[in-house]
Design a protein around this motif. Sequence first.
Motif, PDB file in Angstrom:
ATOM      1  N   ASN A  33       0.451  -8.580  -6.736  1.00  0.00           N
ATOM      2  CA  ASN A  33       1.087  -7.730  -5.530  1.00  0.00           C
ATOM      3  C   ASN A  33       0.525  -6.117  -5.542  1.00  0.00           C
ATOM      4  O   ASN A  33      -0.253  -6.098  -6.549  1.00  0.00           O
ATOM      5  N   SER A  51       2.606  -3.330  -1.182  1.00  0.00           N
ATOM      6  CA  SER A  51       1.846  -4.288  -2.328  1.00  0.00           C
ATOM      7  C   SER A  51       0.342  -3.911  -2.042  1.00  0.00           C
ATOM      8  O   SER A  51      -0.207  -3.278  -1.205  1.00  0.00           O
ATOM      9  N   PRO A  99       3.708 -12.262  -2.845  1.00  0.00           N
ATOM     10  CA  PRO A  99       4.009 -12.114  -4.436  1.00  0.00           C
ATOM     11  C   PRO A  99       5.075 -13.133  -4.629  1.00  0.00           C
ATOM     12  O   PRO A  99       5.969 -13.584  -3.745  1.00  0.00           O
TER      13      PRO A  99
END
Length: 218
Positions: free
Chosen positions: A218, A138, A74
């Motif tokens: 993510n 995530s 991310p």
Amino acid sequence: MYSFKLLSLALLCIVFVSACGISRKSVNYASTENARAIENGMASWYGPNFDGKLTANGEVYDMNGVTAAHRTLPFETILLVENLDNGKTVQVRINDRGPYAKDRIIDLSKGAAERVDMIGPGTARVRLYLLEGDLENSRITDIKVPTYTVQLGSYRDRSQAEKQTADISGSRVEEVSTSGETFYRVYYGTYTDPEDARKEMQRLNNMGFAGFVKQIEN
């Protein structure tokens, strides 16, 4: 006068000790001892040909900064990158996507590459340590494999997003927060091969649903 000199000396000692404390704290934060190792592989770096252009997260790329490109982590993830060939480390922030050569796991900015002495060689064996970031929550299941979806819409009103999904069988609504705002996006499918995602996008476009392929962040 003597008392004044003693007071001055004491103050200088306090400043010196405080400075040393800050220095040690900085070093400890960027050490590998308390950091979580997440990936080993080859690093490369990129510079002049990209300087001033937009990165994948919308920033202007500064080749002299200490940032990096990774395929899946991310944006805003903070990593410690250790050059396994010389033991030097640098702390970087993920703000771009890449590298796209199969044998590379991260692309460092020129500034970051200089700090670990890999400008000359061009590449180096590295280990990546996670300093700041939430991989546990995530949607990334394998940091080496990007995943893609087809985005068909983005709304501030959830009811509008749900109305669109009702017209597209197999689509879904996901809540996304970006720049302090909440959006409800309509996605279709999850793919590890971007070509599969592009084919599905074309099929949906032919049915009258405009969309584009995007990487799941993510």
